[in-house]
Design an enzyme around this catalytic site. Structure first.
Site, PDB file in Angstrom:
ATOM      1  N   GLU B 200     -73.963  55.186  57.870  1.00 61.01           N
ATOM      2  CA  GLU B 200     -74.796  54.579  57.875  1.00 61.01           C
ATOM      3  C   GLU B 200     -73.860  52.810  57.619  1.00 61.01           C
ATOM      4  O   GLU B 200     -74.452  52.026  57.442  1.00 61.01           O
ATOM      5  CB  GLU B 200     -75.013  54.451  56.278  1.00 61.01           C
ATOM      6  CG  GLU B 200     -74.588  55.371  55.127  1.00 61.01           C
ATOM      7  CD  GLU B 200     -75.107  55.808  54.353  1.00 61.01           C
ATOM      8  OE1 GLU B 200     -75.545  54.391  53.096  1.00 61.01           O
ATOM      9  OE2 GLU B 200     -74.963  56.603  53.611  1.00 61.01           O
ATOM     10  N   SER B 254     -79.181  53.065  46.669  1.00 56.37           N
ATOM     11  CA  SER B 254     -79.703  54.207  45.165  1.00 56.37           C
ATOM     12  C   SER B 254     -78.458  53.939  44.413  1.00 56.37           C
ATOM     13  O   SER B 254     -78.354  54.342  42.668  1.00 56.37           O
ATOM     14  CB  SER B 254     -80.456  55.577  45.413  1.00 56.37           C
ATOM     15  OG  SER B 254     -80.761  55.605  46.592  1.00 56.37           O
ATOM     16  N   SER B 257     -72.289  51.799  47.502  1.00 54.12           N
ATOM     17  CA  SER B 257     -70.781  51.201  48.127  1.00 54.12           C
ATOM     18  C   SER B 257     -70.178  49.747  48.247  1.00 54.12           C
ATOM     19  O   SER B 257     -71.128  49.042  48.479  1.00 54.12           O
ATOM     20  CB  SER B 257     -71.441  52.138  49.564  1.00 54.12           C
ATOM     21  OG  SER B 257     -70.901  53.324  49.958  1.00 54.12           O
ATOM     22  N   ARG B 269     -64.205  52.320  53.266  1.00 53.99           N
ATOM     23  CA  ARG B 269     -65.013  52.043  51.954  1.00 53.99           C
ATOM     24  C   ARG B 269     -63.992  52.520  50.574  1.00 53.99           C
ATOM     25  O   ARG B 269     -62.986  52.675  50.178  1.00 53.99           O
ATOM     26  CB  ARG B 269     -65.603  53.946  52.464  1.00 53.99           C
ATOM     27  CG  ARG B 269     -66.414  53.420  50.491  1.00 53.99           C
ATOM     28  CD  ARG B 269     -67.479  54.614  50.326  1.00 53.99           C
ATOM     29  NE  ARG B 269     -68.668  55.141  49.666  1.00 53.99           N
ATOM     30  CZ  ARG B 269     -68.642  55.561  48.197  1.00 53.99           C
ATOM     31  NH1 ARG B 269     -67.001  55.662  47.641  1.00 53.99           N
ATOM     32  NH2 ARG B 269     -69.358  55.380  47.268  1.00 53.99           N
TER      33      ARG B 269
END
Lengths: 432, 432
Positions: B200, B254, B257, B269
């Site tokens: 993703e 939700s 990141s 990340r």
């Protein structure tokens, strides 16, 4: 900075005090007393690194000097926070018959009231288990008491001060925390008391270093959790906070401040978060109808947060391996609660637990970032959010260990929320 | 990585396409097409930095090559998140009569269904205002549609796919987000569809760089708020995301990141937080009884968070000057809600606003720390938490500017939550 003409010398002669009770620990205030501070922090805390051992005659002269310069009783330190007022009170146990006779009735009355009770009014509480006995402070030996009450009951406290004619004692009231500023005028008008206002982070650090240095027997002041990632083998262990620097100090009160401490006087507030103990209790009250911190914690201990939170596995079906996110990690706190069915299936206890886990993990996550940036490996968590809150402490210990791959160590202190008040008391006895 | 044998060339000959409608913007897919990408990001996104201008004969050969290698219609990209499924669909508008005749009924039916409706079932929605018209993709010109529906309605979507015999089209369904993993078996068993699963964060970055590169007229894809600290003068302004690196990319779904992006393929990340859009909606549902994101935002727009939160001035009586904390800053989110009186005096709207402010400020605060650590000044916020959520965007813009003393710039993108799905589509057309 001296104020009110009271200043405590760096030395003291009262080396042969006899404890009247079995002491919880052997304590001296570095800076005012004969013993070497047990570590560098203590030396720094007391600012007494030289000229410590003196001859008897010199000691006697100093004794007179100490008597002249030490402040009159009662000795208090106060920390007026957003939720709680923390009060430390030094009860002298070495009062001579002569002193007893000279002692004014108001002073006796205050001492008796505080030491013969463990609860005051409806909400004041003395944390008896934290009492430090046979502590020598500025040449006097006695017990240090730890008392707290909700900040919203401050008016009742001021009324009591007025009733007991506290202002007639001409004591200096050293106070820190935001309330020292907010309520300064109320102290003056309602109780005829002048506050000596102190910065809360200065006091916090001074208090931490001092308490850690004087507690040398009994339960260790500083402790950690061994095997934090293994619930079955996770146990509390004493930790010696020797050579404490650099240190990340995380103070979790109503809100949170994170300090990088390089020495007693060299520290910075790295960041903070408004999601703290006040958020936990405020949200719990709203979500569960509870009304006290203890109630909220009790509920949390019986709940299950994974029914409330959306976990990585709820989204991925398992781990999100590429970025090292295990399936059990929370992906979205309270994320399941957007579903009506799931809202109807959770208990109040589940909601309390999720609130606790959310707030605690957020603090843990921000702390880890700070530790990484500041390149600090030891993190001391303090503040009243941790009071009787083993759940959060173990969660923080786990999070620090797990996400840092064992690099970070979470430490905790027995006197959790009282360090600011202790720091204020130290300022009374030994102005910086 | 190629899959299913479909691979799109880096070049295309379809340079004389005639738009059939007034385009919202002039778009080309870098990498598949003739025009120079408008910036470095686009070049990188399309991986077509050389051999761009070709002779007519070479172009014709390439045209045949493209036809052979481009995947059959329909072209979809899908991002199955914790809360929402985001779907982008390319509708070809250059279908020849011959093609029209050859086109199988199932394919026509899907195209008609998607493009003639703006709502699907009870919860599916096409964001018509985001549609990108006259986009040239892999030699075909058409419109890119943006569709979303709740993840919990995925079974209905799969049922529709089954009813419309989607699997008979032998298309590759490129999907990203956690749901691509979680629901892979359901796609196979319920709709006879094989997913091509994609990471993703890879898709997110690819999508952001691509969309920013192809939107060159109409409302600017990227924008910021001018004078973010002055509500009267705060206005939205276009921003050119040229030379975008380094970039902090904050994806608020939700959960959250935070990525530090140094080039399309070089990113990390940095961290994340589980307090994201799911937390806002979950808590709002619990606290106010609302049931949708739109309802929660509407309530928040009418509330006042300062009745719910404990501000610095509520604790200090004013600013906490020494550490630069102004009186209006939140000291303890929801901190007033531990008081019964105050709980009884707040409205649901106040609670919704406080929830929004709490979640938004926490994300802002963590983002600032990351920006500081990574030494990055530009922050792009994306994700569906920001959809129709000007309150949070302005709050983030304010927080970035105020607390960094003007050093950090908060940027936003029109296609907020669709970049992952766009990235998945790009993978179908141009496998990496």
């Amino acid at each position: 900075m001296a104020f009110n003409g009271h200043q405590c010398d760096d030395e003291s002669i009262d080396e042969d005090e006899t404890p009247t009770k079995q002491p919880r620990s052997n304590k001296e205030m570095p800076g005012c007393f004969i013993n070497e501070p047990k570590n560098e922090a203590a030396a720094s805390a007391g600012r007494a690194t030289s000229d410590r051992r003196t001859s008897n005659s010199t000691a006697r002269q100093r004794s007179d000097s100490v008597k002249k310069t030490r402040p009159p009783f009662p000795w208090f330190g106060m920390d007026i926070g957003g939720t709680l007022v923390k009060l430390v009170y030094f009860e002298p146990k070495d009062i001579t018959a002569e002193e007893e006779q000279e002692e004014v009735e108001n002073l006796k009355s205050i001492r008796r009231y505080l030491t013969s009770n463990t609860a005051y009014g409806k909400t004041g509480i003395r944390d008896v288990h934290l009492e430090l006995q046979d502590l020598t402070l500025c040449g006097r030996t006695g017990n240090l008491h730890f008392i707290r009450f909700p900040t919203h009951d401050l008016p009742a406290f001021l009324q009591m001060g007025r009733n007991k004619h506290f202002s007639s004692l001409h004591t200096t009231l050293c106070a820190t925390g935001g309330g020292a500023y907010k309520f300064e005028a109320d102290f003056r008008t309602m109780a005829d008391l002048q506050l000596h206002k102190l910065d809360e982070l200065d006091c916090l650090i001074r208090g931490v270093l001092y308490i850690d240095s004087v507690v040398s027997s009994g339960p260790s002041e500083c402790y950690y959790f061994e095997n934090p990632t293994d619930p079955d083998r996770c146990i509390q262990r004493p930790y010696t906070l020797e050579n404490p620097y650099p240190l990340l100090l995380v103070n979790i009160g109503s809100g949170v401040s994170i300090l990088a401490v390089y020495s007693e006087s060299n520290y910075k507030r790295v960041t903070g978060t408004s999601l703290g103990g006040g958020t936990f209790l405020g949200l719990c009250c709203l979500l569960t109808g509870c009304s006290t911190f203890e109630e909220a914690l009790e509920m949390a201990s019986q709940g299950e947060s994974t029914r409330v939170d959306k976990l990585v596995r709820d989204i991925y079906g398992g781990d999100y391996e590429r970025f090292g996110l295990p399936g059990w990690a929370v992906a979205s706190s309270f994320g399941n609660m957007m579903s009506k069915d799931k809202r109807e299936s959770v208990s109040k206890e589940d909601l309390a637990r999720a609130t606790l886990v959310t707030i605690t993990n957020n603090i843990g996550s921000i702390t880890r970032m700070c530790a990484l940036n500041e390149n600090i490996e030891r993190v001391v968590f303090v503040g009243n959010f941790l009071r009787v809150n083993t759940l959060s402490m173990k969660l923080l210990a786990y999070a620090m260990d797990y996400w840092s791959k064992g690099q970070l160590k979470a430490l905790f202190l027995q006197h959790e929320g009282y360090f600011g008040a202790v720091g204020a008391l130290l300022e009374l006895l030994h102005p910086s």
